[in-house]
Scaffold this active site. Structure first.
Site, mmCIF file in Angstrom:
data_model
loop_
_atom_site.group_PDB
_atom_site.id
_atom_site.type_symbol
_atom_site.label_atom_id
_atom_site.label_comp_id
_atom_site.label_asym_id
_atom_site.label_seq_id
_atom_site.Cartn_x
_atom_site.Cartn_y
_atom_site.Cartn_z
ATOM 1 N N HIS A 224 0.808 -1.215 0.000
ATOM 2 C CA HIS A 224 0.000 0.000 0.000
ATOM 3 C C HIS A 224 0.848 1.275 0.000
ATOM 4 O O HIS A 224 0.608 2.161 -0.820
ATOM 5 C CB HIS A 224 -1.088 0.041 1.062
ATOM 6 C CG HIS A 224 -2.063 1.116 0.688
ATOM 7 N ND1 HIS A 224 -3.023 0.951 -0.276
ATOM 8 C CD2 HIS A 224 -2.133 2.415 1.045
ATOM 9 C CE1 HIS A 224 -3.661 2.081 -0.488
ATOM 10 N NE2 HIS A 224 -3.144 2.994 0.300
ATOM 11 N N TYR A 228 1.592 5.142 -2.622
ATOM 12 C CA TYR A 228 1.906 6.557 -2.334
ATOM 13 C C TYR A 228 3.307 6.918 -2.802
ATOM 14 O O TYR A 228 3.590 8.082 -3.090
ATOM 15 C CB TYR A 228 1.666 6.870 -0.845
ATOM 16 C CG TYR A 228 0.196 6.661 -0.542
ATOM 17 C CD1 TYR A 228 -0.764 7.429 -1.199
ATOM 18 C CD2 TYR A 228 -0.241 5.661 0.302
ATOM 19 C CE1 TYR A 228 -2.109 7.201 -1.019
ATOM 20 C CE2 TYR A 228 -1.598 5.426 0.495
ATOM 21 C CZ TYR A 228 -2.526 6.202 -0.178
ATOM 22 O OH TYR A 228 -3.855 5.970 -0.015
ATOM 23 N N HIS A 378 -10.129 0.560 -10.674
ATOM 24 C CA HIS A 378 -9.663 1.551 -9.690
ATOM 25 C C HIS A 378 -8.200 1.920 -9.928
ATOM 26 O O HIS A 378 -7.835 3.086 -9.991
ATOM 27 C CB HIS A 378 -9.848 0.990 -8.273
ATOM 28 C CG HIS A 378 -9.020 1.673 -7.226
ATOM 29 N ND1 HIS A 378 -9.229 2.984 -6.846
ATOM 30 C CD2 HIS A 378 -7.971 1.243 -6.473
ATOM 31 C CE1 HIS A 378 -8.365 3.322 -5.910
ATOM 32 N NE2 HIS A 378 -7.576 2.288 -5.676
ATOM 33 N N PHE A 379 -7.365 0.903 -10.110
ATOM 34 C CA PHE A 379 -5.956 1.309 -10.122
ATOM 35 C C PHE A 379 -5.513 1.899 -11.453
ATOM 36 O O PHE A 379 -4.501 2.592 -11.505
ATOM 37 C CB PHE A 379 -5.016 0.240 -9.554
ATOM 38 C CG PHE A 379 -4.832 -1.040 -10.286
ATOM 39 C CD1 PHE A 379 -4.214 -1.091 -11.514
ATOM 40 C CD2 PHE A 379 -5.200 -2.247 -9.683
ATOM 41 C CE1 PHE A 379 -3.993 -2.286 -12.149
ATOM 42 C CE2 PHE A 379 -4.991 -3.453 -10.315
ATOM 43 C CZ PHE A 379 -4.389 -3.476 -11.555
ATOM 44 N N ARG A 441 -11.067 -10.306 -11.764
ATOM 45 C CA ARG A 441 -9.786 -9.759 -12.212
ATOM 46 C C ARG A 441 -8.816 -10.915 -12.358
ATOM 47 O O ARG A 441 -9.093 -12.017 -11.886
ATOM 48 C CB ARG A 441 -9.245 -8.727 -11.205
ATOM 49 C CG ARG A 441 -8.768 -9.327 -9.913
ATOM 50 C CD ARG A 441 -8.204 -8.311 -8.927
ATOM 51 N NE ARG A 441 -6.903 -7.791 -9.309
ATOM 52 C CZ ARG A 441 -6.038 -7.239 -8.457
ATOM 53 N NH1 ARG A 441 -6.332 -7.124 -7.166
ATOM 54 N NH2 ARG A 441 -4.883 -6.761 -8.874
ATOM 55 N N ARG A 442 -7.696 -10.669 -13.006
ATOM 56 C CA ARG A 442 -6.612 -11.646 -13.109
ATOM 57 C C ARG A 442 -7.096 -13.013 -13.601
ATOM 58 O O ARG A 442 -6.587 -14.046 -13.188
ATOM 59 C CB ARG A 442 -5.929 -11.824 -11.756
ATOM 60 C CG ARG A 442 -5.204 -10.581 -11.328
ATOM 61 C CD ARG A 442 -4.438 -10.779 -10.064
ATOM 62 N NE ARG A 442 -3.316 -9.865 -10.043
ATOM 63 C CZ ARG A 442 -2.507 -9.700 -9.017
ATOM 64 N NH1 ARG A 442 -2.684 -10.403 -7.928
ATOM 65 N NH2 ARG A 442 -1.513 -8.859 -9.078
HETATM 66 FE FE1 HAS Z 1 -6.064 2.106 -4.042
HETATM 67 C C1 HAS Z 1 -6.417 -1.322 -4.291
HETATM 68 C C2 HAS Z 1 -8.047 2.131 -1.279
HETATM 69 C C3 HAS Z 1 -5.533 5.495 -3.676
HETATM 70 C C4 HAS Z 1 -3.508 1.961 -6.343
HETATM 71 N N1 HAS Z 1 -5.155 0.614 -5.113
HETATM 72 C C5 HAS Z 1 -5.467 -0.735 -5.101
HETATM 73 C C6 HAS Z 1 -4.635 -1.426 -6.023
HETATM 74 C C7 HAS Z 1 -3.784 -0.496 -6.568
HETATM 75 C C8 HAS Z 1 -4.126 0.780 -5.999
HETATM 76 C C9 HAS Z 1 -2.661 -0.766 -7.566
HETATM 77 O O1 HAS Z 1 -9.127 0.111 0.746
HETATM 78 C C10 HAS Z 1 -4.723 -2.907 -6.344
HETATM 79 C C11 HAS Z 1 -3.709 -3.718 -5.629
HETATM 80 C C12 HAS Z 1 -3.812 -5.164 -6.073
HETATM 81 O O2 HAS Z 1 -3.208 -5.491 -7.104
HETATM 82 O O3 HAS Z 1 -4.526 -5.920 -5.436
HETATM 83 N N2 HAS Z 1 -6.714 3.543 -2.760
HETATM 84 C C13 HAS Z 1 -7.538 3.349 -1.718
HETATM 85 C C14 HAS Z 1 -7.818 4.621 -1.061
HETATM 86 C C15 HAS Z 1 -7.108 5.563 -1.747
HETATM 87 C C16 HAS Z 1 -6.401 4.872 -2.803
HETATM 88 C C17 HAS Z 1 -8.691 4.865 0.118
HETATM 89 N N3 HAS Z 1 -4.792 3.467 -4.860
HETATM 90 C C18 HAS Z 1 -4.732 4.797 -4.560
HETATM 91 C C19 HAS Z 1 -3.679 5.421 -5.306
HETATM 92 C C20 HAS Z 1 -3.093 4.416 -6.055
HETATM 93 C C21 HAS Z 1 -3.810 3.198 -5.766
HETATM 94 C C22 HAS Z 1 -3.308 6.876 -5.234
HETATM 95 C C23 HAS Z 1 -1.957 4.456 -7.001
HETATM 96 C C24 HAS Z 1 -1.213 5.480 -7.231
HETATM 97 N N4 HAS Z 1 -7.051 0.678 -3.001
HETATM 98 C C25 HAS Z 1 -7.764 0.895 -1.868
HETATM 99 C C26 HAS Z 1 -8.227 -0.402 -1.333
HETATM 100 C C27 HAS Z 1 -7.754 -1.388 -2.187
HETATM 101 C C28 HAS Z 1 -7.028 -0.676 -3.234
HETATM 102 C C29 HAS Z 1 -9.020 -0.640 -0.126
HETATM 103 C C30 HAS Z 1 -7.933 -2.903 -2.040
HETATM 104 C C31 HAS Z 1 -9.061 -3.361 -2.854
HETATM 105 C C32 HAS Z 1 -9.179 -4.871 -2.879
HETATM 106 O O4 HAS Z 1 -10.134 -5.388 -2.312
HETATM 107 O O5 HAS Z 1 -8.339 -5.558 -3.481
HETATM 108 C C33 HAS Z 1 -7.040 7.053 -1.381
HETATM 109 O O6 HAS Z 1 -5.706 7.438 -1.174
HETATM 110 C C34 HAS Z 1 -7.720 7.912 -2.405
HETATM 111 C C35 HAS Z 1 -7.872 9.330 -1.932
HETATM 112 C C36 HAS Z 1 -8.110 10.234 -3.082
HETATM 113 C C37 HAS Z 1 -9.041 11.171 -3.130
HETATM 114 C C38 HAS Z 1 -9.200 11.986 -4.391
HETATM 115 C C39 HAS Z 1 -8.724 13.420 -4.232
HETATM 116 C C40 HAS Z 1 -8.837 14.125 -5.541
HETATM 117 C C41 HAS Z 1 -7.878 14.933 -6.077
HETATM 118 C C42 HAS Z 1 -8.119 15.545 -7.430
HETATM 119 C C43 HAS Z 1 -8.625 16.971 -7.306
HETATM 120 C C44 HAS Z 1 -8.878 17.561 -8.634
HETATM 121 C C45 HAS Z 1 -8.560 18.858 -8.979
HETATM 122 C C46 HAS Z 1 -8.819 19.326 -10.373
HETATM 123 C C47 HAS Z 1 -7.960 19.835 -8.046
HETATM 124 C C48 HAS Z 1 -9.942 11.420 -2.006
HETATM 125 C C49 HAS Z 1 -6.608 15.256 -5.373
HETATM 126 C C50 HAS Z 1 -9.923 20.339 -10.410
HETATM 127 C C51 HAS Z 1 -9.972 20.952 -11.741
HETATM 128 C C52 HAS Z 1 -10.895 20.693 -12.664
HETATM 129 C C53 HAS Z 1 -10.780 21.352 -13.977
HETATM 130 C C54 HAS Z 1 -12.067 19.798 -12.422
#
Ligand code: HAS
Length: 567
Positions: A224, A228, A378-379, A441-442
């Site tokens: 995990h 980050y 998701h990823f 998946r997979r």
């Molecule tokens: Fe995830 C599974 C939970 C973030 C990558 N994640 C994965 C896997 C990968 C991955 C690779 O809780 C699969 C692993 C595998 O092979 O089994 N993930 C989260 C949560 C977050 C999160 C809570 N993941 C990421 C990030 C990744 C990533 C970042 C890669 C870089 N994830 C999980 C969970 C699993 C999981 C479970 C397990 C699932 C399972 O059952 O297998 C948080 O960090 C996300 C927080 C993000 C936000 C979004 C903020 C939005 C922003 C954009 C703002 C936009 C602007 C533009 C300013 C709250 C910052 C505005 C302008 C305009 C013009 C509109």
């Protein structure tokens, strides 16, 4: 505070950084080709890779390892090697930097060869009981040790700078890059234990069986925070470059520093959310990791507001009025600001990727999406969206700087992230909705579930599988456009006037609109200490449970042969 100046890198650093950018780009191409083939396998269009040979699982392994582990690590090191000396105005020890680059390169090539010859079909998570050739694990170790060495090389110039600049704030780019590697260092300790004491001896035949649950737990201790480690270099570019490129200032310097410190605290004690469905770990510890997972989403929410405020500020400087006009009044199609789309599109994608993350983190919803195609959905909206786009934009910017060349085919460079993003949304939609309909998946869905002649045929999934093929092809085209611009720049003749300047580099470093004094955010130490306490509190009971409840060890397994292998 502005830091917009040019800095003279040593020639050797310049060559090293260019190498760290060019070689992984070649590996990335092999990896994304593997990604395209994945969609063909899953749709039942091919049964065997026409160029590389091998089946779905081999393709999935080189796609995952080369793109998610190798390319990202190289870019993070290259960005640190560029930004830290630049911001501190001090050159690195080039011998150490080269040694680290050579280790990383040797390790990656070794691991890639093992995958391509079919000796490491273990996917990017290399979970036992799937077993790889020992050289695959050795390759991974070399890659990690090389990246440690690179970050070790940054420490002396950082400490020297602090001594010479008592009372001054460390530049935000340096705080961001050091945070990235603090998290990486702590996280990789667990995978080092897994590889050195479990996988390698087992794969070399020194021991017969392996404790699968313990290996998975150590992997996710690393896995995990790994996400980050991917995300934070992109955050560095959002905080440090994007406000300037958009024509404004970073809304709050303190918010950036707080975000990085929060990642140190909460990136690691969360790994069990990948194991919600695993046996052996007590539900109360899964809950604890779930709570920390919601905590680690907070810095991203702070980022969303801070970056949006910075973009709004830049648009208001250009005369935007009203609540929403700032959204459109951005340099989306300004060829001279080709870097902008790589960053803004990533942020837009991350809104959806982040929401999906919150769904995954919620235990009840995780029971629906775990191990379905929703997870790659998701990823791809996280690592293959914001992270990949920021890294591609960053690589193109850095290569132009380190080779002293104007970026070639700027229009292609500018359009490519749009093409890619359209494809990404189509593919991820297919994967996510397919996942909600139970598509695994997979699993090579094409071989059975998408094949009308098969008894397992699932007509409900076919449309979503086809969507992912269409999306995958569009993404591939987007990346090829990018690569044409990247290699067009690499192989272009250096402009005579810039050649004169040697290896001078300049970065678009943003000033801060609010440059708050926050002494409590100046020192990494208290955050590292609290992070270690949280890790001990959250992981001791998990490891205890795993060791207590462990079943018998497992013999090796290969996806090519359904029966466990005896050596
Ligand atoms: Fe995830 C599974 C939970 C973030 C990558 N994640 C994965 C896997 C990968 C991955 C690779 O809780 C699969 C692993 C595998 O092979 O089994 N993930 C989260 C949560 C977050 C999160 C809570 N993941 C990421 C990030 C990744 C990533 C970042 C890669 C870089 N994830 C999980 C969970 C699993 C999981 C479970 C397990 C699932 C399972 O059952 O297998 C948080 O960090 C996300 C927080 C993000 C936000 C979004 C903020 C939005 C922003 C954009 C703002 C936009 C602007 C533009 C300013 C709250 C910052 C505005 C302008 C305009 C013009 C509109």
């Amino acid at each position: 505070m502005t830091q917009d100046y040019t800095f003279q890198f040593s020639k050797s650093s310049k060559y090293l950084n260019a190498t760290l950018l060019i070689i992984p780009m070649v590996l990335l191409f092999i990896g994304i080709y593997g990604g395209l083939m994945q969609t063909f396998f899953r749709a039942g269009i091919i049964q065997s890779d026409p160029f590389v040979g091998g089946d779905y699982y081999k393709g999935l392994t080189f796609h995952g390892v080369l793109n998610a582990i190798v390319f990202t690590t190289f870019f993070a090191v290259a960005l640190g090697n560029a930004l830290i000396p630049y911001a501190l105005k001090k050159n690195l020890n080039t011998k150490i930097a080269w040694a680290s680059g050579i280790l990383m390169l040797g390790g990656s090539v070794l691991a890639a060869i093992m995958i391509l010859v079919g000796e490491a079909t273990v996917l990017y998570t290399f979970y036992p009981p799937m077993k790889a050739h020992p050289l695959f694990y050795v390759g991974l170790v070399l890659l990690v040790v090389g990246s440690w060495l690179a970050s070790y090389n940054w420490v002396p110039i950082y400490l020297e700078w602090r001594k010479e600049n008592l009372g001054k704030k460390t530049p935000l780019s340096v705080v961001g890059m050091l945070t990235t590697f603090i998290i990486w260092f702590i996280a990789t300790l667990a995978v080092a234990v897994e590889i050195l004491f479990m996988l390698l001896p087992w794969s070399m035949g020194l021991v017969d069986e392996i404790n699968v649950m313990l290996a998975r737990t150590l992997f996710w201790f690393f896995g995990h925070p790994l996400v980050y480690f991917w995300l934070l270099p992109a955050y560095v570019m959002y905080y440090v470059f994007l406000p300037k490129i958009s024509g404004g200032k970073l809304y709050s310097d303190m918010a950036g520093r707080l975000v990085f410190m929060m990642f140190i605290l909460f990136s690691i004690p969360v790994g069990t959310h990948h194991q919600y469905m695993d046996p052996a770990i007590g539900a109360q510890w899964k809950l604890l990791h779930g709570i920390f997972t919601f905590a680690v989403a907070l810095p991203s929410l702070i980022t969303a507001f801070t970056i949006a405020a910075s973009l709004e500020y830049s648009a208001r400087l250009r005369g935007s009025k009203g609540y929403f006009n700032w959204l459109w009044n951005q340099p989306y199609f300004d060829k001279e600001k080709w870097f902008f789309p790589y960053l803004i599109l990533g942020l837009i994608i991350f809104i959806f990727g982040g929401i999906g993350g919150i769904v995954n983190a919620s235990y009840q919803m995780n029971t629906i999406v775990h191990n379905t195609a929703w997870i790659p959905g998701h990823f791809h909206l996280t690592v293959a969206g914001p992270v990949l786009l920021a890294f591609l934009g960053g690589s193109l910017y850095l290569i132009g700087q380190f080779m002293n060349k104007e970026i070639r085919l700027k229009s292609w460079a500018m359009i490519s992230p749009y093409v890619y993003t359209i494809g990404l949304f189509i593919m991820s939609y297919g994967l996510k909705v397919g996942g909600l309909k139970g598509m695994p998946r997979r699993t090579n869905t094409g071989a059975s579930y998408a094949n009308p002649d098969s008894t397992l045929f699932q007509p409900d999934w076919v449309f979503y599988i086809d969507l992912s093929v269409v999306g995958g092809i569009i993404m591939f085209v987007g990346i090829v456009m990018y690569l044409v611009s990247f290699f067009g720049t690499v192989f272009a003749k250096a402009d005579p006037e810039t050649r004169e300047e040697g290896a001078t580099v300049t970065f678009p470093i943003s000033e801060s609109l609010h440059d708050e004094e926050a002494k409590w955010l100046r020192n990494f130490k208290p955050y590292i200490i609290i992070a270690i306490i949280l890790i001990v509190l959250s992981y001791t009971p998990v490891i205890y449970d795993v060791l207590q409840a462990t079943y018998e060890g497992s013999l090796p397994f290969s996806p090519d042969s359904p029966v466990p292998l005896r050596d």
